[in-house]
Design a protein around this motif. Sequence first.
Motif, PDB file in Angstrom:
ATOM      1  N   GLU A 104      22.223 -34.210  70.664  1.00 30.64           N
ATOM      2  CA  GLU A 104      22.714 -35.305  71.501  1.00 30.64           C
ATOM      3  C   GLU A 104      23.348 -34.783  72.775  1.00 30.64           C
ATOM      4  O   GLU A 104      23.870 -33.667  72.815  1.00 30.64           O
ATOM      5  CB  GLU A 104      23.751 -36.140  70.728  1.00 30.64           C
ATOM      6  N   LEU A 105      23.301 -35.616  73.787  1.00 31.77           N
ATOM      7  CA  LEU A 105      23.911 -35.273  75.059  1.00 31.77           C
ATOM      8  C   LEU A 105      25.425 -35.269  74.943  1.00 31.77           C
ATOM      9  O   LEU A 105      26.008 -36.156  74.309  1.00 31.77           O
ATOM     10  CB  LEU A 105      23.476 -36.274  76.132  1.00 31.77           C
ATOM     11  N   VAL A 106      26.046 -34.263  75.532  1.00 28.79           N
ATOM     12  CA  VAL A 106      27.505 -34.204  75.604  1.00 28.79           C
ATOM     13  C   VAL A 106      27.952 -34.524  77.030  1.00 28.79           C
ATOM     14  O   VAL A 106      28.753 -35.431  77.258  1.00 28.79           O
ATOM     15  CB  VAL A 106      28.033 -32.826  75.191  1.00 28.79           C
ATOM     16  N   ALA A 142      29.678 -28.486  65.940  1.00 27.66           N
ATOM     17  CA  ALA A 142      28.238 -28.481  66.196  1.00 27.66           C
ATOM     18  C   ALA A 142      27.865 -27.181  66.886  1.00 27.66           C
ATOM     19  O   ALA A 142      28.733 -26.410  67.309  1.00 27.66           O
ATOM     20  CB  ALA A 142      27.839 -29.656  67.080  1.00 27.66           C
ATOM     21  N   VAL A 143      26.564 -26.976  67.011  1.00 29.88           N
ATOM     22  CA  VAL A 143      26.065 -25.934  67.901  1.00 29.88           C
ATOM     23  C   VAL A 143      25.885 -26.565  69.274  1.00 29.88           C
ATOM     24  O   VAL A 143      25.228 -27.603  69.398  1.00 29.88           O
ATOM     25  CB  VAL A 143      24.735 -25.342  67.405  1.00 29.88           C
ATOM     26  N   TYR A 144      26.469 -25.959  70.273  1.00 30.08           N
ATOM     27  CA  TYR A 144      26.415 -26.483  71.638  1.00 30.08           C
ATOM     28  C   TYR A 144      25.382 -25.697  72.447  1.00 30.08           C
ATOM     29  O   TYR A 144      25.417 -24.460  72.468  1.00 30.08           O
ATOM     30  CB  TYR A 144      27.793 -26.394  72.293  1.00 30.08           C
ATOM     31  N   TYR A 145      24.501 -26.448  73.100  1.00 28.94           N
ATOM     32  CA  TYR A 145      23.411 -25.856  73.864  1.00 28.94           C
ATOM     33  C   TYR A 145      23.551 -26.185  75.346  1.00 28.94           C
ATOM     34  O   TYR A 145      23.812 -27.337  75.716  1.00 28.94           O
ATOM     35  CB  TYR A 145      22.063 -26.393  73.386  1.00 28.94           C
ATOM     36  N   CYS A 146      23.336 -25.177  76.157  1.00 29.56           N
ATOM     37  CA  CYS A 146      23.280 -25.379  77.602  1.00 29.56           C
ATOM     38  C   CYS A 146      21.864 -25.792  77.996  1.00 29.56           C
ATOM     39  O   CYS A 146      20.874 -25.282  77.426  1.00 29.56           O
ATOM     40  CB  CYS A 146      23.657 -24.081  78.308  1.00 29.56           C
ATOM     41  N   TYR A 194      24.455 -30.091  75.465  1.00 29.75           N
ATOM     42  CA  TYR A 194      24.060 -30.915  74.340  1.00 29.75           C
ATOM     43  C   TYR A 194      24.612 -30.273  73.085  1.00 29.75           C
ATOM     44  O   TYR A 194      24.988 -29.098  73.093  1.00 29.75           O
ATOM     45  CB  TYR A 194      22.529 -31.013  74.257  1.00 29.75           C
ATOM     46  N   ARG A 195      24.658 -31.023  72.009  1.00 26.92           N
ATOM     47  CA  ARG A 195      25.127 -30.448  70.751  1.00 26.92           C
ATOM     48  C   ARG A 195      24.316 -30.994  69.585  1.00 26.92           C
ATOM     49  O   ARG A 195      23.761 -32.081  69.650  1.00 26.92           O
ATOM     50  CB  ARG A 195      26.614 -30.721  70.534  1.00 26.92           C
ATOM     51  N   GLN A 196      24.284 -30.205  68.528  1.00 31.09           N
ATOM     52  CA  GLN A 196      23.576 -30.614  67.328  1.00 31.09           C
ATOM     53  C   GLN A 196      24.389 -30.222  66.113  1.00 31.09           C
ATOM     54  O   GLN A 196      24.654 -29.035  65.884  1.00 31.09           O
ATOM     55  CB  GLN A 196      22.188 -29.964  67.263  1.00 31.09           C
TER      56      GLN A 196
END
Length: 120
Positions: A46-48, A91-95, A37-39
């Motif tokens: 939001e879903l990537v 964005a910041v990407y989150y696992c 996901y990224r913000q």
Amino acid sequence: QVQLVESGGGLVQAGGSLRLSCAASVKIFTISTMGWYRQAPGKQRELVATITTSGSTDYADSVKGRFTVSRDNAKNTVNLQMNVLKPEDTAVYYCNARKYYSNSYYSDYWGHGTQVTVAS
């Protein structure tokens, strides 16, 4: 508990590529769905892209054809190959890991995030 650690973010020029990796603290074959996901600043997360244990994938329309998600069960990692990057990908990407403990009960786990900046 599942701990996730992302790596691979950074600064890249538009049109370039980056590869993000997410290392899990457990065997990922026990995790139903993993993904990214990224913000971006001022926006909602939001879903990537996501990938299931069977290898089924789902992508946001904005990244289809440019990003590829994959999982390596032997290394307990999930990767995101990002090509043809655009400034709007900044964005910041989150696992994320969604682990089911029963048919109806699951928990979502998140990494701390990794910054991706695409310069125009």
